[in-house]
Design a protein around this motif. Structure first.
Motif, short mmCIF file in Angstrom:
data_model
loop_
_atom_site.label_atom_id
_atom_site.label_comp_id
_atom_site.label_asym_id
_atom_site.label_seq_id
_atom_site.Cartn_x
_atom_site.Cartn_y
_atom_site.Cartn_z
N LYS A 77 0.82 -1.21 0.00
CA LYS A 77 0.00 0.00 0.00
C LYS A 77 0.86 1.27 0.00
CE LYS A 77 -1.95 -0.89 3.92
NZ LYS A 77 -1.06 -2.01 4.32
N SER A 78 1.80 1.34 0.94
CA SER A 78 2.63 2.53 1.04
C SER A 78 3.54 2.69 -0.18
CB SER A 78 3.47 2.50 2.32
OG SER A 78 2.64 2.59 3.46
N THR A 79 4.00 1.56 -0.73
CA THR A 79 4.81 1.63 -1.95
C THR A 79 4.01 2.24 -3.08
OG1 THR A 79 6.12 -0.30 -1.30
CG2 THR A 79 6.09 0.27 -3.64
N LEU A 80 2.76 1.83 -3.24
CA LEU A 80 1.93 2.39 -4.30
C LEU A 80 1.70 3.88 -4.08
CD1 LEU A 80 0.39 1.68 -6.88
CD2 LEU A 80 -1.62 1.19 -5.47
N LEU A 81 1.50 4.29 -2.83
CA LEU A 81 1.33 5.71 -2.53
C LEU A 81 2.59 6.50 -2.89
CD1 LEU A 81 -1.49 5.75 -1.30
CD2 LEU A 81 -0.52 6.81 0.73
N ARG A 82 3.75 5.91 -2.62
CA ARG A 82 5.00 6.59 -2.95
C ARG A 82 5.21 6.71 -4.44
NH1 ARG A 82 8.36 3.22 1.61
NH2 ARG A 82 7.56 4.37 3.43
N HIS A 108 1.74 11.94 4.76
CA HIS A 108 2.42 10.75 5.25
C HIS A 108 2.01 10.43 6.69
CE1 HIS A 108 5.22 10.39 1.83
NE2 HIS A 108 5.15 11.71 1.80
N GLN A 109 2.19 9.17 7.06
CA GLN A 109 1.88 8.74 8.42
C GLN A 109 2.71 9.52 9.43
OE1 GLN A 109 1.99 4.50 8.93
NE2 GLN A 109 2.00 4.61 11.14
N GLU A 110 3.98 9.77 9.15
CA GLU A 110 4.82 10.65 9.95
C GLU A 110 4.94 11.95 9.17
OE1 GLU A 110 5.62 9.79 12.84
OE2 GLU A 110 5.29 7.62 12.74
N PRO A 111 4.31 13.04 9.64
CA PRO A 111 4.29 14.28 8.86
C PRO A 111 5.69 14.75 8.47
CG PRO A 111 2.78 14.44 10.71
CD PRO A 111 3.55 13.16 10.90
N LEU A 112 5.83 15.19 7.23
CA LEU A 112 7.11 15.69 6.74
C LEU A 112 7.17 17.19 7.00
CD1 LEU A 112 7.41 13.75 3.36
CD2 LEU A 112 8.29 13.13 5.61
N ASP A 131 -1.78 8.33 4.19
CA ASP A 131 -1.21 7.07 4.66
C ASP A 131 -1.46 6.94 6.16
OD1 ASP A 131 0.12 4.70 4.87
OD2 ASP A 131 2.11 5.50 4.43
N GLU A 132 -2.40 6.09 6.54
CA GLU A 132 -2.74 5.83 7.95
C GLU A 132 -2.94 7.13 8.73
OE1 GLU A 132 -3.39 2.92 8.91
OE2 GLU A 132 -2.27 1.49 7.68
N ILE A 163 -9.47 11.33 -3.43
CA ILE A 163 -8.83 11.03 -2.15
C ILE A 163 -8.55 9.54 -2.06
CG2 ILE A 163 -9.11 11.09 0.36
CD1 ILE A 163 -10.98 13.50 -0.04
N VAL A 164 -7.32 9.21 -1.71
CA VAL A 164 -6.93 7.82 -1.48
C VAL A 164 -6.63 7.67 0.01
CG1 VAL A 164 -5.32 5.96 -2.01
CG2 VAL A 164 -6.00 7.57 -3.79
N LEU A 165 -7.30 6.74 0.65
CA LEU A 165 -7.13 6.52 2.09
C LEU A 165 -6.51 5.15 2.32
CD1 LEU A 165 -7.77 7.42 5.07
CD2 LEU A 165 -9.89 6.11 4.83
#
Length: 514
Positions: free
Chosen positions: A41-46, A83-87, A176-177, A204-206
């Motif tokens: 999932k995260s790979t596709l988002l990246r 991102h799950q951890e804000p940049l 992402d999460e 929107i992709v969740l």
């Protein structure tokens, strides 16, 4: 914006993180992306966000093929990733962080350094402040432009990040999460904002491991399994069907076994601690070996401060802290480690693991060092054993930042010493799918059976009530007396978090096996 993903494949060595993935994301809709940790999932988002280039396949935005070589390309095309951890930029103020993120030269994205210089010299701060406050008011986000980012809770940082992306004019938002580790009020504010953006025509992709989030927000769901599309469903689809698509089976929570009894693993007496926002006092607390103590409360209410004080990372202003029979107040973090205290922070990438190092190198860092040199073959074997024992989807040489959130958590657990007296955890299942969360708790409860005491903070009421023997509630600068989890209901726990602490009755340490 309509996004078409056509036969995307992304490899990391022999591993296919995305394997011939195809799906369509419509404008004005919320598309859920589900799957166990490591499903891709995260790979596709990246890939969609320009952070990774696919090895095969193509992307189409509004019917036109695009090639994204960087996040700047994705932003220029109208795609932003939360991102799950804000940049973000912790040393800066909210307004400065907001300014740094905004490209201005000819509408093209520039480097972070040149944006920072532009923020300092050229950009009109008053206009940017007005824009930030107007956006915040539109979505009901409380924002202080002059507050330092480092002092914000995760939910507040997430809100600033969302406003920053919207200021860039994104037409597709990838999350992402987004609800892990934030308060219920912040989650509701986020959901309200996403519904409004959906009405405005945003795509929107969740990505989420929480089926309740997906059921509340999504119009359609795609499920990934081992990098491939396992199925799609129009919502509402039902939790049972989604779980079956994700794992191919129904899942049950791990069984609570009787835990070891014994003396006190942790004792606190008249401990006072705090930071620039809050000061708290715990008059008396004793946690026995094998006991699980849950810490409940809104994000930023003091749970993290207590965990850090019990780990030697925050010096209490006064009071007694003892681990077993050892007096620990005022002693450094290394002394707590030697006393058998382990600490797993919520922010795995910044505090728990070292970006740029591999799994094998993390194992080497943990290894005892009788001399100057480590034996490479022994370290390699130890890393292989850890990968096998903790089911980490990676190789010894895999950099930890390339692991999924669940596999990063498994790596952190693999690095812990086996014979801990006390284990402190912030959001131990944050960002994990149902099966991974279940597996993590199996490992934690096995430690309890061996006599390790657990203190864990969680924003999930179900998790707190399911696994805790007793619960300590933080609210409005106060700390409740510990309450037996068996005496609580979700409603009562929610009201205590909201401030009704007077009803909390004192509770002795739990009898193990209750």
């Amino acid at each position: 914006m309509r996004i078409e993903i056509e036969r995307i494949t992304k490899r990391f060595g022999p591993v296919r993180a995305n394997d011939d993935v195809s799906l369509t994301i419509q404008a004005g809709a919320v598309h859920g992306l589900l799957g166990e940790n490591g499903a891709g999932k995260s790979t596709l988002l990246r890939v969609l966000g320009g952070l990774l280039r696919p090895d095969a396949g193509r992307l189409l935005f509004d019917g036109r093929p695009v090639a994204l070589a960087s996040p700047a390309d994705a932003l220029a095309a109208g795609v932003g990733v939360l991102h799950q951890e804000p940049l973000d930029f912790p040393p800066l103020t909210v307004l400065e962080s907001f300014l740094v993120a905004r490209p201005r030269a000819g509408g093209a994205a520039r480097s972070a350094l040149s944006r920072a210089r532009a923020a300092e010299i050229f950009l009109p701060r008053r206009a940017a402040r007005d824009e930030l406050l107007a956006l915040a008011a539109r979505f009901g986000f409380p924002v202080d432009p002059d507050e330092q980012v480092a002092r914000l809770t995760l939910g507040e940082r997430q809100q600033i990040e969302l406003l920053r992306l919207l200021s860039l004019g994104v037409r597709a938002l990838l999350l992402d999460e987004p609800t892990t580790g934030i308060s219920a009020a912040q989650q509701e504010a986020l959901f309200s904002a996403l519904r409004r953006l959906k009405q405005d025509g945003q795509a929107i992709v969740l990505v989420s491991h929480k089926l309740s989030d997906v059921e509340a927000l999504c119009d359609r769901v795609t499920v990934l399994r081992q990098g491939k599309v396992a199925g799609e469903a129009e919502m509402p689809a039902g939790a049972d069907r989604l779980v079956a698509l994700m794992f191919g089976k129904a899942l049950a929570p791990p069984e609570r076994l009787p835990t070891a009894g014994g003396g006190a693993a942790l004792s606190l007496e008249d401990v006072r601690f705090g930071d620039h926002r809050i000061e708290l006092r715990v008059p008396r607390l004793e946690v026995r070996r094998g006991e699980v103590l849950g810490l409940a409360g809104l994000e930023g209410s003091g749970q993290r401060l207590l965990l850090r004080a019990c780990a030697g990372l925050l010096r209490p202003r006064r009071g007694r802290v003892a681990v077993g029979e050892a007096e620990m107040a005022g002693r450094p973090y290394q002394a707590f480690l030697r006393a058998g205290v382990g600490y797993l922070p919520a922010d795995r990438r910044r505090e728990g693991l070292v970006a740029g190092l591999s799994i094998e190198e993390h194992v080497a860092l943990r290894a005892p060092r009788p001399g100057l040199f480590l034996r490479a073959r022994e370290i390699r074997r130890a890393a292989e054993r850890a990968i096998e024992a903790f089911r980490i989807r990676g190789r010894p040489e895999t950099p930890v930042e390339l692991l999924s959130g669940g596999n990063q958590q498994r790596t952190q657990l693999a690095l812990l010493p086996a014979d801990l007296a006390l284990l402190l955890l912030e959001h131990p299942t944050r960002g994990l799918d149902i099966e991974s969360a279940r597996w993590v708790w199996e490992q934690l409860l096995a430690r309890c059976k061996g006599g390790t005491a657990l203190l864990f903070a969680s924003s999930e009421l179900d998790e707190l009530m399911r696994y805790s023997d007793r619960i300590l509630v933080f609210s409005g600068g106060r700390v409740s007396r510990p309450v037996r989890a068996a005496e609580l209901t979700p409603d009562r726990l929610g009201r205590m978090i909201g401030g009704e602490l007077d009803e909390a009755a004192p509770a002795a340490p739990a009898e193990h096996g209750e």
